[in-house]
Design a protein around this motif. Sequence first.
Motif, PDB file in Angstrom:
ATOM      1  N   TRP A  52       0.822  -1.203   0.000  1.00 47.49           N
ATOM      2  CA  TRP A  52       0.000   0.000   0.000  1.00 47.49           C
ATOM      3  C   TRP A  52       0.856   1.254   0.000  1.00 47.49           C
ATOM      4  N   SER A  53       2.037   1.179   0.578  1.00 51.80           N
ATOM      5  CA  SER A  53       2.922   2.345   0.606  1.00 51.80           C
ATOM      6  C   SER A  53       3.620   2.568  -0.723  1.00 51.80           C
ATOM      7  N   GLY A  54       3.633   1.537  -1.557  1.00 53.33           N
ATOM      8  CA  GLY A  54       4.377   1.622  -2.806  1.00 53.33           C
ATOM      9  C   GLY A  54       5.850   1.316  -2.638  1.00 53.33           C
ATOM     10  N   GLY A  55       6.270   1.093  -1.400  1.00 48.77           N
ATOM     11  CA  GLY A  55       7.684   0.885  -1.136  1.00 48.77           C
ATOM     12  C   GLY A  55       8.185  -0.510  -1.445  1.00 48.77           C
ATOM     13  N   THR A  56       7.275  -1.455  -1.567  1.00 47.64           N
ATOM     14  CA  THR A  56       7.654  -2.836  -1.902  1.00 47.64           C
ATOM     15  C   THR A  56       6.898  -3.278  -3.135  1.00 47.64           C
ATOM     16  N   THR A  57       7.628  -3.845  -4.077  1.00 47.27           N
ATOM     17  CA  THR A  57       7.018  -4.358  -5.288  1.00 47.27           C
ATOM     18  C   THR A  57       7.559  -5.755  -5.567  1.00 47.27           C
ATOM     19  N   SER A  58       6.806  -6.497  -6.357  1.00 49.19           N
ATOM     20  CA  SER A  58       7.202  -7.841  -6.744  1.00 49.19           C
ATOM     21  C   SER A  58       6.779  -8.067  -8.181  1.00 49.19           C
ATOM     22  N   TYR A  59       7.616  -8.788  -8.941  1.00 44.97           N
ATOM     23  CA  TYR A  59       7.336  -9.015 -10.354  1.00 44.97           C
ATOM     24  C   TYR A  59       7.539 -10.482 -10.723  1.00 44.97           C
ATOM     25  N   ALA A  60       6.769 -10.920 -11.684  1.00 38.49           N
ATOM     26  CA  ALA A  60       7.028 -12.221 -12.279  1.00 38.49           C
ATOM     27  C   ALA A  60       8.336 -12.124 -13.062  1.00 38.49           C
ATOM     28  N   ASP A  61       9.065 -13.220 -13.109  1.00 42.96           N
ATOM     29  CA  ASP A  61      10.352 -13.210 -13.816  1.00 42.96           C
ATOM     30  C   ASP A  61      10.191 -12.802 -15.278  1.00 42.96           C
ATOM     31  N   SER A  62       9.077 -13.161 -15.873  1.00 47.52           N
ATOM     32  CA  SER A  62       8.858 -12.899 -17.294  1.00 47.52           C
ATOM     33  C   SER A  62       8.714 -11.419 -17.624  1.00 47.52           C
ATOM     34  N   VAL A  63       8.445 -10.583 -16.617  1.00 46.73           N
ATOM     35  CA  VAL A  63       8.236  -9.156 -16.886  1.00 46.73           C
ATOM     36  C   VAL A  63       9.255  -8.261 -16.184  1.00 46.73           C
ATOM     37  N   LYS A  64      10.124  -8.840 -15.390  1.00 48.35           N
ATOM     38  CA  LYS A  64      11.118  -8.043 -14.673  1.00 48.35           C
ATOM     39  C   LYS A  64      11.969  -7.239 -15.639  1.00 48.35           C
ATOM     40  N   GLY A  65      12.162  -5.981 -15.289  1.00 46.95           N
ATOM     41  CA  GLY A  65      12.969  -5.109 -16.133  1.00 46.95           C
ATOM     42  C   GLY A  65      12.196  -4.484 -17.280  1.00 46.95           C
ATOM     43  N   ARG A  66      10.979  -4.942 -17.536  1.00 47.82           N
ATOM     44  CA  ARG A  66      10.166  -4.384 -18.622  1.00 47.82           C
ATOM     45  C   ARG A  66       8.905  -3.700 -18.098  1.00 47.82           C
ATOM     46  N   PHE A  67       8.348  -4.209 -17.016  1.00 48.13           N
ATOM     47  CA  PHE A  67       7.110  -3.656 -16.462  1.00 48.13           C
ATOM     48  C   PHE A  67       7.413  -2.962 -15.139  1.00 48.13           C
ATOM     49  N   THR A  68       6.637  -1.917 -14.862  1.00 47.38           N
ATOM     50  CA  THR A  68       6.757  -1.204 -13.594  1.00 47.38           C
ATOM     51  C   THR A  68       5.377  -0.958 -13.011  1.00 47.38           C
ATOM     52  N   ILE A  69       5.184  -1.415 -11.785  1.00 46.16           N
ATOM     53  CA  ILE A  69       3.918  -1.202 -11.090  1.00 46.16           C
ATOM     54  C   ILE A  69       4.056   0.000 -10.171  1.00 46.16           C
ATOM     55  N   SER A  70       2.988   0.782 -10.069  1.00 46.18           N
ATOM     56  CA  SER A  70       2.991   1.943  -9.182  1.00 46.18           C
ATOM     57  C   SER A  70       1.560   2.228  -8.761  1.00 46.18           C
ATOM     58  N   ARG A  71       1.401   3.157  -7.827  1.00 49.52           N
ATOM     59  CA  ARG A  71       0.067   3.509  -7.373  1.00 49.52           C
ATOM     60  C   ARG A  71       0.044   4.940  -6.887  1.00 49.52           C
ATOM     61  N   ASN A  76      -6.666   6.750  -5.625  1.00 52.92           N
ATOM     62  CA  ASN A  76      -7.206   5.388  -5.505  1.00 52.92           C
ATOM     63  C   ASN A  76      -6.992   4.597  -6.794  1.00 52.92           C
ATOM     64  N   THR A  77      -5.815   4.751  -7.366  1.00 53.82           N
ATOM     65  CA  THR A  77      -5.519   4.179  -8.681  1.00 53.82           C
ATOM     66  C   THR A  77      -4.147   3.513  -8.676  1.00 53.82           C
ATOM     67  N   MET A  78      -4.090   2.386  -9.390  1.00 56.44           N
ATOM     68  CA  MET A  78      -2.838   1.658  -9.569  1.00 56.44           C
ATOM     69  C   MET A  78      -2.501   1.645 -11.052  1.00 56.44           C
ATOM     70  N   TYR A  79      -1.212   1.529 -11.359  1.00 53.78           N
ATOM     71  CA  TYR A  79      -0.769   1.577 -12.756  1.00 53.78           C
ATOM     72  C   TYR A  79       0.165   0.408 -13.062  1.00 53.78           C
ATOM     73  N   LEU A  80       0.257   0.098 -14.339  1.00 46.92           N
ATOM     74  CA  LEU A  80       1.251  -0.864 -14.819  1.00 46.92           C
ATOM     75  C   LEU A  80       1.831  -0.298 -16.108  1.00 46.92           C
ATOM     76  N   GLN A  81       3.067   0.157 -16.032  1.00 49.46           N
ATOM     77  CA  GLN A  81       3.771   0.640 -17.217  1.00 49.46           C
ATOM     78  C   GLN A  81       4.467  -0.544 -17.857  1.00 49.46           C
ATOM     79  N   MET A  82       4.127  -0.812 -19.102  1.00 45.23           N
ATOM     80  CA  MET A  82       4.678  -1.962 -19.812  1.00 45.23           C
ATOM     81  C   MET A  82       5.513  -1.465 -20.987  1.00 45.23           C
TER      82      MET A  82
END
Length: 127
Positions: A52-71, A76-82
Amino acid sequence: VQLQAYGGGLVQAGGSLRLSCAASGRTFSRNPMGWFRQPLGKEREFVAAISWSGGTTSYADSVKGRFTISRDNAKNTMYLQMTSLKPEDTAVYLCAADYENRTSWYVISDRYKYNYWGQGTLVTVSS
């Protein structure tokens, strides 16, 4: 309570898209959230999760380095930059939120632990 995912579309391989997940009906500012995807005819799979703080994120290996999650909790919105999208990224992308308030670092990658789900947005990557 509703989660609305949008921003999907058709993009060429190597291109970028930004998905958004807007929540309504309650605030999720103290709740972990995540993105999953479901290719046609396949199981739903984990993509990324964020505390919820945005300070910890986790990614599937298949998208690491390409996708970025944020909020943005104020919105009250979450994002996924691909970025650097590949044809194998083609799927319906769904957002999810946990019901309970958690510690600021807590992330969830297990789809069965999420209580709220959006309807999904289709991402198609052409080769």
